[in-house]
Every structure is written in structure tokens, then in C-alpha cells.
Design a protein around this motif. Structure first.
Motif, short mmCIF file in Angstrom:
data_model
loop_
_atom_site.label_atom_id
_atom_site.label_comp_id
_atom_site.label_asym_id
_atom_site.label_seq_id
_atom_site.Cartn_x
_atom_site.Cartn_y
_atom_site.Cartn_z
N GLY A 165 0.29 -1.38 0.22
CA GLY A 165 -0.10 0.29 0.10
C GLY A 165 1.24 1.40 -0.04
N ALA A 166 1.69 1.31 1.27
CA ALA A 166 2.74 2.32 0.74
C ALA A 166 3.72 2.30 -0.45
CB ALA A 166 3.63 2.29 1.70
N TYR A 167 3.76 1.48 -1.33
CA TYR A 167 4.52 1.33 -2.35
C TYR A 167 3.89 1.67 -2.89
CZ TYR A 167 6.92 -0.34 -6.27
OH TYR A 167 7.58 -0.66 -7.64
N ALA A 220 15.03 -12.96 -3.75
CA ALA A 220 16.31 -13.27 -2.54
C ALA A 220 15.52 -13.63 -1.17
CB ALA A 220 16.96 -12.14 -2.25
N MET A 221 14.56 -13.06 -0.81
CA MET A 221 13.99 -13.67 0.49
C MET A 221 13.42 -15.24 -0.16
SD MET A 221 11.73 -10.48 0.55
CE MET A 221 12.27 -8.47 1.19
N ARG A 222 12.61 -15.93 -1.12
CA ARG A 222 13.04 -17.25 -1.22
C ARG A 222 13.70 -17.89 -1.33
NH1 ARG A 222 9.75 -14.85 -6.26
NH2 ARG A 222 7.38 -14.57 -5.76
N ARG A 223 15.11 -17.30 -1.93
CA ARG A 223 16.00 -18.26 -2.47
C ARG A 223 17.22 -18.30 -1.02
NH1 ARG A 223 17.97 -14.63 -5.55
NH2 ARG A 223 20.14 -13.78 -4.16
N HIS A 224 16.93 -17.17 0.45
CA HIS A 224 17.17 -17.67 1.35
C HIS A 224 16.41 -17.90 2.16
CE1 HIS A 224 21.17 -15.41 0.86
NE2 HIS A 224 20.41 -14.56 0.13
N GLY A 225 14.89 -18.53 1.98
CA GLY A 225 14.16 -18.59 2.69
C GLY A 225 13.60 -17.98 4.16
N VAL A 226 13.56 -16.39 3.80
CA VAL A 226 12.17 -15.88 5.01
C VAL A 226 11.39 -15.33 4.28
CG1 VAL A 226 12.80 -13.05 4.73
CG2 VAL A 226 15.11 -14.13 4.36
N ARG A 227 10.19 -15.80 5.60
CA ARG A 227 8.71 -16.07 5.72
C ARG A 227 8.75 -14.16 5.43
NH1 ARG A 227 8.21 -18.67 11.15
NH2 ARG A 227 10.02 -16.86 11.87
N ILE A 228 7.65 -14.18 4.56
CA ILE A 228 7.29 -13.19 4.22
C ILE A 228 5.35 -13.09 5.01
CG2 ILE A 228 5.95 -11.98 1.95
CD1 ILE A 228 8.52 -13.68 0.38
N ALA A 229 5.85 -12.16 5.17
CA ALA A 229 4.45 -10.94 5.31
C ALA A 229 3.54 -10.06 4.36
CB ALA A 229 4.59 -10.81 6.83
N LEU A 230 2.71 -9.74 4.78
CA LEU A 230 2.06 -8.53 4.09
C LEU A 230 0.61 -7.89 5.21
CD1 LEU A 230 0.54 -9.82 0.89
CD2 LEU A 230 2.02 -8.07 0.75
N ALA A 231 0.99 -6.54 5.27
CA ALA A 231 0.22 -5.95 6.57
C ALA A 231 -0.18 -4.79 4.91
CB ALA A 231 1.27 -5.85 7.27
N THR A 232 -1.62 -4.07 5.87
CA THR A 232 -2.02 -2.34 5.15
C THR A 232 -0.87 -1.49 5.66
OG1 THR A 232 -2.36 -2.22 7.11
CG2 THR A 232 -3.96 -3.04 5.64
N ASP A 233 0.35 -1.10 6.71
CA ASP A 233 0.86 0.15 6.70
C ASP A 233 -0.50 1.26 7.20
OD1 ASP A 233 2.41 1.56 7.54
OD2 ASP A 233 3.21 1.63 6.05
#
Ligand code: DI6
Ligand code: FE
Length: 394
Positions: free
Chosen positions: A280-282, A295-308
Motif C-alpha cells: 500500500g505504501a509502495y 532473494a527472500m525466496r532463495r534464502h528462505g525468509v518468511r514473507i508477511a503482508l500488511a496494510t501499514d
């Protein structure tokens, strides 16, 4: 008292994907899930049965990054931006965060609650059952505490779990102009001790127009000394490696991350720090630098989404819209987007054992959707197919 939801398709979010179960049943007792799985394996019925008529049951949605409590709005500044002024121009001219600070300081606790309720109700209407709410527009000890109390009070006015976060290091109040270190002294020595009983986590704005990594580290250390969880606004407008700093301190999450580097992402992966993406901010800021999702996928970082949700850069109260924006703007898959507002958002709040999946032992927070395929939740733009929302089995 047992409750049972039958004749449903489940998206349990257990495991690595959506955890789909056709012809599924959810059973709860005293607000806790005791069974979620195929009807064939369910224990014998003992209480009230709700027939879902084939609808989809998913975990209640979790908005893990908001500034929902604030005075006023900034529609006028947005209008100025449309005529050519930049966010930075407006901030330097005494607008921006500081104009919301003035409106927030001028409001009573009850006025802050009243003005936040319509925004909260919009999220509730989309099946949100847990929301994080940050302070950060008071910027004095008294006004920051007022914001945190207002955030908690919202949890008494509605059936929703609230996670209050102290964000005193959000912006420099005018009375400290030119001496940001002195303001950080106040945050560390006075505000954090005072806020500790009212907040579960501490956040800071690590940015050229916010606070330096060194200043944020002082805030993080003070928070940890009080036993509070930490998180950081990092790499939103520039690359300062705040996300790696947060990860080194075991932060629950680093948020925004458009400018994060591969090294930052690597540090987050090692620490298990969740990447909270805020499309939303983007979108509202018309940014063009995309967060490093690959890169997040490759390194296995969990991704969350929020409204901000905030009056300056993301005046949205639709987490469903963030699902679509996460997919269209950031390239997330349906599985990534939906896990981003459930299981991974729970992890971003340190509540992975409590909420975010349909599994025995978790709170019975459900969103029952009038859709056949979970992809519909990500696909539609500005359409709300919520049939019913259940908080703690109610
Ligand atoms: N990053 C943001 O996008 C918001 N705060 C932050 O740290 C902006 C807050 C505002 O402009 O009011
Ligand atoms: Fe934010």
C-alpha cells in the motif's frame, strides 16, 4: 461448549502451502481449535453444528503492521503531492508525520479511539481478527502512552486481538529539532520504561528522514532490556542495512524492505526475522524499487503482508487489497500472499503458537469466505466475499 463448522473447504495454512482440505470440518471448544481436517477423521459431534454449505474456511486475517490510531488525516497534503510537491518537501515544511503529531497530541484518548473505530471496523468486515497498532504520532511520553492506551481500548470495544507496539522513534518532534540524540535519550531512558507495560514490541523508523542505524540500535537495546520484542521500519526509502541490524538483534520482523540487499536478506534468514511487505505504501508513494522477493525466496525468509494503515503513506484499510497488490506489484504467488496475512503475519507478531493456522491448540479465529477457490481472495480488486468472521469461537 463445543462448536463445529462442517461442509467446508479448509485452507489450514499448516505445512508449507495453503493446507487445503476438501470436505473439511473445524471443531472448537472454549474458543480453541480441537480438530481441523477431513470430515472422515472428525470426532463425534457433541455441540452446535454450523453448516458452511461448501464455503472456504481460512484462519482469521492478521494485519501485522498498522498505525491505525492517529489524529486527523492528510488528504490536503496528498492533494499537494498531486500538484507536484514531494513527501520530503512536505515533511521539511513542517507537514508530514509532524502534522499528524499535532493532530494526535490535540486529541483525547477517547477521540483517538472514536476516530480509529471506523478504520478498525473496515478491517473487521474483511475478516481481520488480529491487528498490530503502533504508537509514534505522540512523540512525547504522555502522548505516546495515550496512543498505546487508545490502541488497547479498541480491543475492549471490538472482538479483536490488538498487539500494541511502541514506536516513539518514528519522527523527531519539533522541540528536539537539531538534537536527535537527545530525543533518543528520552525514548530510551523515559519512554520505553513507561511504555513497557502497555506494549508487546518496540519499533523504530530507520531512515534518512527518521533515525540512524546507531540510534535505532540504542532503541532496540533498551527494548530488549525491558523484555520487549523488537522490529524495525527498514530499507523503505534508502539502504542503511537496518534490516540486517534488526536481524542481528533477533527482531521479529523488518518491514518495508524495498531497498534491502542480498546481505540484509541473508541476515534475516539466519535470524528467522520475518519480511513484512507493505504494498500500500509502495503504491501510494509511487515507488519503483521493488523489494527483493526472489532473494527472500532463495534464502528462505518468511514473507508477511500488511496494510501499514497510516495517514501519510498508506491510507488503506483493506488487507484484501494488499493481497492483490502483493501479487500484482511484488509478484507474490497466491500461496505467498495468503500465508502473508495468516501464518507468516502471526510469526511477525511472535504469535506463531497462538494464531495464523487452523490447527489444534490455536485460537478459533476463522474467516469464512464465499469463494470456491482461495485464489479468488487474491484475484479480486475491491470486492469483499466474507461470509462470516469468528473470533475465539464466537
Ligand atoms: N514509514 C511510513 O511509511 C510511515 N511511517 C514510517 O515509518 C509514514 C508515516 C507518515 O507519513 O505519517
Ligand atoms: Fe509503518
Amino acid at each position: 461448549m463445543e462448536q463445529r463448522w462442517t461442509n467446508a473447504r479448509l485452507a489450514t495454512m499448516a505445512g508449507d502451502d495453503l493446507g487445503l482440505v476438501d470436505d473439511g470440518v473445524v471443531v472448537a471448544d472454549d474458543g480453541r481449535i480441537t480438530y481441523a481436517g477431513p470430515a472422515s477423521g472428525a470426532p463425534a459431534a457433541a455441540g452446535t453444528v454450523h453448516d458452511c454449505e461448501g464455503r472456504l474456511i481460512a484462519p482469521g486475517l492478521i494485519d501485522c503492521h498498522t498505525h491505525l490510531v492517529h489524529g486527523g488525516n492528510r488528504a490536503n497534503e496528498w492533494a499537494m503531492r498531486l500538484e507536484g510537491a514531494t513527501y520530503e518537501d512536505i515533511a521539511r515544511a513542517g507537514g508530514g508525520i509532524v502534522s499528524t503529531m499535532r493532530a494526535t497530541r490535540a486529541a483525547s484518548e477517547e477521540e483517538l479511539v472514536e476516530s480509529a473505530l471506523p478504520r478498525l471496523d473496515a478491517l473487521i468486515a474483511e475478516g481481520v481478527t488480529t491487528i498490530e497498532i503502533k504508537s509514534g504520532y505522540g512523540l512525547s511520553t504522555e502522548d505516546e502512552l495515550k496512543m498505546l492506551r487508545a490502541a488497547r481500548a479498541l480491543g475492549e470495544r471490538r472482538a479483536i486481538r490488538i498487539e500494541p507496539t511502541f514506536l516513539g522513534a518514528h519522527a523527531l518532534p519539533p522541540e528536539y529539532q537539531g538534537d536527535s540524540d537527545a530525543y533518543i535519550d528520552l525514548v530510551v531512558n523515559e519512554m520505553i520504561p513507561a511504555a513497557a507495560p502497555f506494549a508487546t514490541a518496540v519499533d523504530a523508523f530507520c531512515e534518512g528522514i527518521g533515525f540512524s542505524p546507531g540510534q535505532c540500535e540504542r532503541v532496540i537495546e533498551a527494548a530488549k532490556a525491558r523484555g520487549l520484542a523488537v522490529k524495525l521500519h527498514a530499507e523503505q526509502l534508502s539502504a542503511l542495512s537496518g534490516s540486517a541490524l534488526a536481524a542481528r538483534h533477533g527482531a521479529l520482523s523488518a518491514d518495508h524492505l524495498e531497498h534491502a540487499t542480498d546481505d540484509d536478506v541473508c541476515a534475516m534468514a539466519e535470524a528467522g526475522t520475518v519480511a513484512v511487505l507493505l504494498p500500500g505504501a509502495y503504491y501510494f508513494m509511487r515507488e519503483t524499487k521493488l523489494p527483493p522477493v526472489d532473494a527472500m525466496r532463495r534464502h528462505g525468509v518468511r514473507i508477511a503482508l500488511a496494510t501499514d494503515n497510516n495517514p501519510g503513506t498508506s491510507p488503506t484499510t483493506s488487507l484484501l487489497l494488499m493481497l492483490n497488490m502483493g501479487a500484482t506489484l511484488f509478484g507474490l504467488t497466491v500461496v505467498e500472499a495468503l500465508r502473508g496475512v495468516t501464518v507468516n503475519a502471526a510469526a511477525a507478531l511472535g504469535l506463531g503458537n497462538e494464531i495464523g493456522t487452523l490447527e489444534p491448540g490455536k485460537a478459533c479465529d476463522l474467516a469464512i469466505w464465499d469463494v470456491g477457490d482461495p485464489a479468488e481472495l487474491v484475484y479480486r480488486i475491491g470486492f469483499n466475499p466474507l461470509h462470516q468472521r469468528i473470533k475465539d469461537g464466537q
